[in-house]
Design a protein around this motif. Structure first.
Motif, PDB file in Angstrom:
ATOM      1  N   PHE A  97       0.264  12.044   1.487  1.00  0.00           N
ATOM      2  CA  PHE A  97      -0.191  10.655   1.577  1.00  0.00           C
ATOM      3  C   PHE A  97      -1.169  10.615   2.746  1.00  0.00           C
ATOM      4  N   GLY A 115       0.989   3.182  -3.535  1.00  0.00           N
ATOM      5  CA  GLY A 115       0.272   4.441  -3.315  1.00  0.00           C
ATOM      6  C   GLY A 115       1.205   5.618  -3.492  1.00  0.00           C
ATOM      7  N   VAL A 149      -2.736  11.582  -2.250  1.00  0.00           N
ATOM      8  CA  VAL A 149      -3.027  10.155  -2.341  1.00  0.00           C
ATOM      9  C   VAL A 149      -4.017   9.829  -1.226  1.00  0.00           C
ATOM     10  N   THR A 156       0.848  -1.201   0.000  1.00  0.00           N
ATOM     11  CA  THR A 156       0.000   0.000   0.000  1.00  0.00           C
ATOM     12  C   THR A 156       0.879   1.245   0.000  1.00  0.00           C
ATOM     13  N   CYS A 186      -5.411   7.473   0.762  1.00  0.00           N
ATOM     14  CA  CYS A 186      -5.226   6.067   1.150  1.00  0.00           C
ATOM     15  C   CYS A 186      -6.233   5.650   2.209  1.00  0.00           C
TER      16      CYS A 186
END
Ligand SMILES: NC(=O)c1ccc[n+]([C@@H]2O[C@H](COP(=O)([O-])OP(=O)(O)OC[C@H]3O[C@@H](n4cnc5c(N)ncnc54)[C@H](OP(=O)(O)O)[C@@H]3O)[C@@H](O)[C@H]2O)c1
Length: 332
Positions: free
Chosen positions: A217, A134, A239, A130, A241
């Protein structure tokens, strides 16, 4: 070998925080493998923020766990009995056996037992992948850019920050204690870390990101994402996530101000690691090398006993874990 199979069953969909009675620990007979099947003893069970999502019937990327079913969860186990010629007792395998001590399956993915098993559930498993896909596929960090990562001392976040450092970025983490922040800067090479529970997030981000934010992130959402949005640079990449700050919310959360996405022509993109399963060999080759060379480190928080699965899940929401949270269901 035990004489029963303890299993956590989903009884009710939690509303807000998980309450007593939402899941129940029951004793069942150990399943017997049929022709061509194997019996697997669970060694490690992965606890993940997404467990809370799977308990709910919100819009999600997999079907929710059905009421009355064993709770879903990623596992590593050891083959105890085999009626499948491709497996023998002692083989180490991984899969999604769920919150239980034993499972029967036709087959499972074999692992190399020479590597530390917790690594397969963290840096060399879905968690590490991930972080890897990512950050690199969506975040596209460039040398000299500033990367911000929330839940930075957690399983995914701690790996994201280290990969961004390998790519020559300035890395600023957000974590929930001074101790976690010190650890990330001292041991994992982060440039700075903000204790978001203590500091004003906006002014701390301004101080630590003097050139603005190129890659965010996002693991937390809410107030942190709000503050990040004010500092993004032209063509920033966000991103998306995870949004752990919102998984226990009862009311629909107030959305972040998205105007800056427009003004800065930034890209915000959600992703789910299951889409990358076909590219795991690529991840494993590069991450395996980084781990072997000591360029990427990883933390694990391991709690013993299947009976502690549910009580320990809350550690992800209170921040009592550092790195990957695992249950050691039985001795490796
Ligand atoms: N998209 C995907 O495919 C994918 C895959 C795996 C994980 N994820 C997401 O990635 C994120 C991290 O997951 P993980 O497995 O690595 O868990 P983790 O980071 O090891 O554990 C969660 C951490 O989140 C922090 N946290 C809890 N509540 C928070 C809040 N309100 N605001 C800010 N931080 C908070 C806590 O640390 P503090 O002490 O710092 O508060 C806690 O340790 C989650 O949002 C998860 O859903 C997404």
């Amino acid at each position: 070998m035990r004489n029963s199979n303890r299993q956590w069953i989903l009884r009710k969909r939690p509303i807000g925080d998980i309450a007593p009675g939402d899941l129940e620990l029951v004793d069942s007979p150990i399943p017997v493998p049929g022709p061509g099947e194997i019996l697997i003893r669970t060694v490690y069970l992965s606890l993940d923020p997404t467990n809370r999502i799977w308990m709910s019937d919100m819009e999600q990327y997999m079907p929710p766990v059905n009421i009355g079913d064993v709770m879903r969860g990623g596992t590593i186990g050891i083959v105890e009995q085999s009626n499948n010629p491709d497996f023998k007792p002692g083989d180490v395998v991984n899969g999604i056996a769920g919150w239980q001590e034993y499972v029967v399956a036709p087959a499972a993915q074999k692992l190399n037992p020479a590597l530390p098993l917790p690594a397969y559930m963290s840096v060399l498993g879905a968690t590490g992948a991930t972080a890897y896909f990512g950050l690199l596929d969506l975040g596209k960090p460039q040398p000299g850019e500033t990367v911000v990562v929330s839940a930075a001392a957690g399983a995914v976040g701690s790996i994201v920050g280290q990969i961004a450092k390998l790519k020559g970025c300035r890395v600023v983490g957000l974590a929930g204690s001074d101790e976690k922040c010190r650890h990330l800067v001292k041991d994992f090479g982060f440039d700075a870390c903000i204790n978001y529970k203590k500091e004003d997030i906006r002014s701390a981000l301004k101080r630590e990101c003097p050139k603005g934010i190129d890659v965010d992130f996002e693991n937390a959402g809410g107030e942190i994402l709000d503050a990040v949005m004010e500092l993004i640079n032209l063509k920033a990449r966000i991103v998306l996530c995870g949004m752990i700050s919102q998984y226990n919310a009862v009311e629909p959360p107030r959305g972040p101000a998205l105007t800056n996405i427009l003004m800065k022509r930034a890209r915000i993109e959600g992703f789910i690691i299951i889409d990358y399963f076909p590219r795991f060999a690529e991840f494993f080759a590069e991450m395996g090398k980084w781990v072997a060379e000591g360029k990427i480190k990883y933390d694990t928080t391991i709690v013993k006993g299947i009976e502690n699965a549910l009580p320990s899940l809350d550690m992800l929401f209170t921040g009592k874990n550092t790195g990957k949270l695992l249950i050691e269901v039985s001795a490796p």
